[in-house]
Scaffold this active site. Structure first.
Site, PDB file in Angstrom:
ATOM      1  N   SER A 146       0.856  -1.191   0.000  1.00 62.47           N
ATOM      2  CA  SER A 146       0.000   0.000   0.000  1.00 62.47           C
ATOM      3  C   SER A 146       0.889   1.237   0.000  1.00 62.47           C
ATOM      4  CB  SER A 146      -0.880   0.001   1.260  1.00 62.47           C
ATOM      5  OG  SER A 146      -1.555   1.242   1.419  1.00 62.47           O
ATOM      6  N   TYR A 159      -2.950  -0.636  10.213  1.00 64.82           N
ATOM      7  CA  TYR A 159      -2.838  -0.986   8.796  1.00 64.82           C
ATOM      8  C   TYR A 159      -1.491  -0.526   8.237  1.00 64.82           C
ATOM      9  CZ  TYR A 159      -3.980  -1.328   3.829  1.00 64.82           C
ATOM     10  OH  TYR A 159      -3.967  -1.645   2.490  1.00 64.82           O
ATOM     11  N   LYS A 163       1.517  -2.892   6.577  1.00 66.96           N
ATOM     12  CA  LYS A 163       2.023  -2.766   5.212  1.00 66.96           C
ATOM     13  C   LYS A 163       3.505  -2.374   5.178  1.00 66.96           C
ATOM     14  CE  LYS A 163      -1.634  -4.175   3.124  1.00 66.96           C
ATOM     15  NZ  LYS A 163      -1.624  -5.463   2.404  1.00 66.96           N
TER      16      LYS A 163
END
Length: 235
Positions: A146, A159, A163
């Site tokens: 990401s 998150y 990533k």
């Protein structure tokens, strides 16, 4: 059929979002899809959709939970029995936390993000890389990352952490693979998926549709070679 010939591609988290559109795009190009997800109804739906367009397909869809080592171990056994070693693996399964400051994220939600996004990827590597090596495959592994694996953002710290871990994991494993194989971290860009909507709300609709993204992503993935090993790429 792509000029490069038919490939067998394993995609995790295939039931929705980027995994689903990528599976459809690759299947439409004549490649064989092995897909896994925890959502059996969505797997059945995808299987039916592909069967209606190509009754003679050689796709395989399996219920698996990448968070569980035992589930991925069983997945690998079944894939080997029914289809053999994949040519390409796309570690796509992922989840995101609800928008919250890190001290307001419930511990079980933090665990879910890390278990799916990081441990899920590691579980797939643990059970499939040795099979690729043993088969002397010129195997390609794509770990979906990401932009938030290369930068920071408020309210999605779990998150982002997951990533960033994918980026580091990919670069490190690249140094462990034998010559001829490749592992890359792939930032798909900002795409209008359910996951984006959970962060951006209605403004997610301003971004690229998954169906517009899939052809570009498929072409990039199919053209990866051993020379790309360790790269951090963006669609």
């Amino acid at each position: 059929m792509d000029a490069i010939g038919s490939r067998t591609v394993l995609i995790t988290g295939v039931s929705r979002g980027l995994g689903r559109v990528l599976a459809l795009e690759l299947a439409n190009r004549g490649h064989n899809i092995i897909g896994c997800s925890r959502a059996q109804d969505a797997l059945n739906s995808l299987h039916s959709q592909l069967s209606s367009s190509n009754p003679n397909h050689n796709h395989l869809f399996l219920n698996a939970d990448v968070r569980l080592n035992s589930s991925v171990e069983e997945l690998a056994r079944t894939v080997m029995e029914k289809r053999g070693v994949p040519d390409i693996i796309v570690n796509n399964a992922g989840t995101i936390n609800k928008n919250n400051k890190i001290w307001e994220v419930p511990p079980e939600e933090f665990d879910s993000v890390l278990d799916t996004n990081v441990k899920g990827t590691a579980n797939v590597l643990r059970h499939f890389v040795p099979l690729m090596i043993a088969a002397k495959k010129q195997g390609i592994i794509v770990n979906i990352s990401s932009g938030w694996g290369r930068s920071g953002a408020a309210l999605v710290a779990p998150y982002c952490a997951s990533k960033w871990a994918i980026e580091g994991l990919s670069r490190s494993v690249a140094k462990e693979l034998p010559e001829g194989m490749a592992i890359v971290a792939l930032n798909p860009g900002v795409i209008n998926t359910d996951m984006l909507a959970s962060c951006f709300g209605t403004s997610a609709a301003l971004y690229q549709a998954p169906e517009a993204w899939a052809p570009k992503a498929a072409t990039m993935i199919l053209n990866l070679t051993a020379a790309d090993n360790g790269a951090s790429l963006t669609v």
